[in-house]
Write a protein that holds these residues in place. Structure first.
Motif, PDB file in Angstrom:
ATOM      1  N   GLN A   1      49.586  18.588  35.335  1.00 31.29           N
ATOM      2  CA  GLN A   1      48.433  18.746  34.720  1.00 31.29           C
ATOM      3  C   GLN A   1      47.945  20.078  34.231  1.00 31.29           C
ATOM      4  OE1 GLN A   1      45.212  16.631  35.928  1.00 31.29           O
ATOM      5  NE2 GLN A   1      44.071  16.530  34.116  1.00 31.29           N
ATOM      6  N   GLN A   2      48.020  20.966  35.478  1.00 26.99           N
ATOM      7  CA  GLN A   2      47.839  22.201  35.338  1.00 26.99           C
ATOM      8  C   GLN A   2      48.722  23.180  34.426  1.00 26.99           C
ATOM      9  OE1 GLN A   2      47.454  22.820  39.708  1.00 26.99           O
ATOM     10  NE2 GLN A   2      45.436  23.297  39.506  1.00 26.99           N
ATOM     11  N   ARG A   3      49.813  22.853  34.722  1.00 25.15           N
ATOM     12  CA  ARG A   3      51.095  23.325  33.958  1.00 25.15           C
ATOM     13  C   ARG A   3      50.760  23.051  32.351  1.00 25.15           C
ATOM     14  NH1 ARG A   3      54.106  22.157  38.253  1.00 25.15           N
ATOM     15  NH2 ARG A   3      54.827  20.103  37.562  1.00 25.15           N
ATOM     16  N   ALA A   4      50.475  21.848  32.049  1.00 27.61           N
ATOM     17  CA  ALA A   4      50.322  21.608  30.771  1.00 27.61           C
ATOM     18  C   ALA A   4      49.444  22.204  30.156  1.00 27.61           C
ATOM     19  CB  ALA A   4      50.250  19.966  30.570  1.00 27.61           C
ATOM     20  N   ALA A   5      48.094  22.320  30.692  1.00 27.11           N
ATOM     21  CA  ALA A   5      47.043  23.000  30.426  1.00 27.11           C
ATOM     22  C   ALA A   5      47.170  24.487  30.112  1.00 27.11           C
ATOM     23  CB  ALA A   5      45.799  22.921  31.536  1.00 27.11           C
ATOM     24  N   LEU A   6      48.055  25.082  30.957  1.00 30.06           N
ATOM     25  CA  LEU A   6      48.398  26.514  30.824  1.00 30.06           C
ATOM     26  C   LEU A   6      49.270  26.730  29.429  1.00 30.06           C
ATOM     27  CD1 LEU A   6      48.947  27.812  34.329  1.00 30.06           C
ATOM     28  CD2 LEU A   6      46.872  28.485  32.957  1.00 30.06           C
ATOM     29  N   GLY A   7      50.015  25.685  29.446  1.00 30.13           N
ATOM     30  CA  GLY A   7      51.066  25.782  28.314  1.00 30.13           C
ATOM     31  C   GLY A   7      50.178  25.663  26.832  1.00 30.13           C
ATOM     32  N   ARG A   8      49.206  24.667  26.716  1.00 23.84           N
ATOM     33  CA  ARG A   8      48.353  24.549  25.748  1.00 23.84           C
ATOM     34  C   ARG A   8      47.648  25.859  25.393  1.00 23.84           C
ATOM     35  NH1 ARG A   8      47.745  19.424  28.270  1.00 23.84           N
ATOM     36  NH2 ARG A   8      45.518  20.064  29.194  1.00 23.84           N
ATOM     37  N   GLN A   9      46.848  26.456  26.427  1.00 20.48           N
ATOM     38  CA  GLN A   9      46.447  27.739  26.301  1.00 20.48           C
ATOM     39  C   GLN A   9      47.248  28.592  25.813  1.00 20.48           C
ATOM     40  OE1 GLN A   9      44.764  28.720  30.054  1.00 20.48           O
ATOM     41  NE2 GLN A   9      43.303  27.096  30.187  1.00 20.48           N
TER      42      GLN A   9
END
Length: 99
Positions: A47-55
C-alpha cells in the motif's frame, strides 16, 4: 529571462540515489525546479509503495519534462511505466544514459 523556471521531474531507481541527487543538484544550479522521487528509509508495504507511485505520477503531471536517470542504460519495470505515463501525457522524456 523566462517568466518561470523549467520544471523537471527526475525518474530513476532509488538504487541510484547518488546519481539522482547529482542530477537534481546540476539541474537546480542551472535554474530548474526539480521534482524527484522520495527516498524512504526502511521497508515499505504494498500500500505504501502504491501511494508513493501515485505521488510520483503527480510529479510527472506538474513537470515540463522528464529526465530518466539510468546509469548503464538501466530502465526497470516501474520506470518503464513512468516513461509510458509521461509520454501518454505529452511530456518530453530524455535519458542520462541513452544506452
Amino acid at each position: 529571462m523566462p517568466d518561470r523556471a523549467e520544471v523537471v521531474c527526475l525518474c530513476g531507481s532509488l538504487r541510484f540515489a547518488a546519481e539522482l541527487r547529482a542530477a537534481a543538484h546540476e539541474l537546480t544550479a542551472a535554474g530548474a525546479v526539480v521534482l524527484a522521487p522520495s527516498e524512504v528509509a526502511g521497508p515499505l508495504d504494498a500500500q505504501q509503495r502504491a501511494a508513493l507511485g501515485r505521488q510520483h505520477l503527480r510529479r510527472i503531471d506538474r513537470a515540463d519534462r522528464v529526465l530518466v536517470v539510468n546509469p548503464g542504460g538501466y530502465v526497470g519495470e516501474s520506470m518503464r511505466g513512468e516513461i509510458a505515463y509521461a509520454r501518454a501525457h505529452g511530456k518530453p522524456v530524455s535519458f542520462t544514459d541513452p544506452g
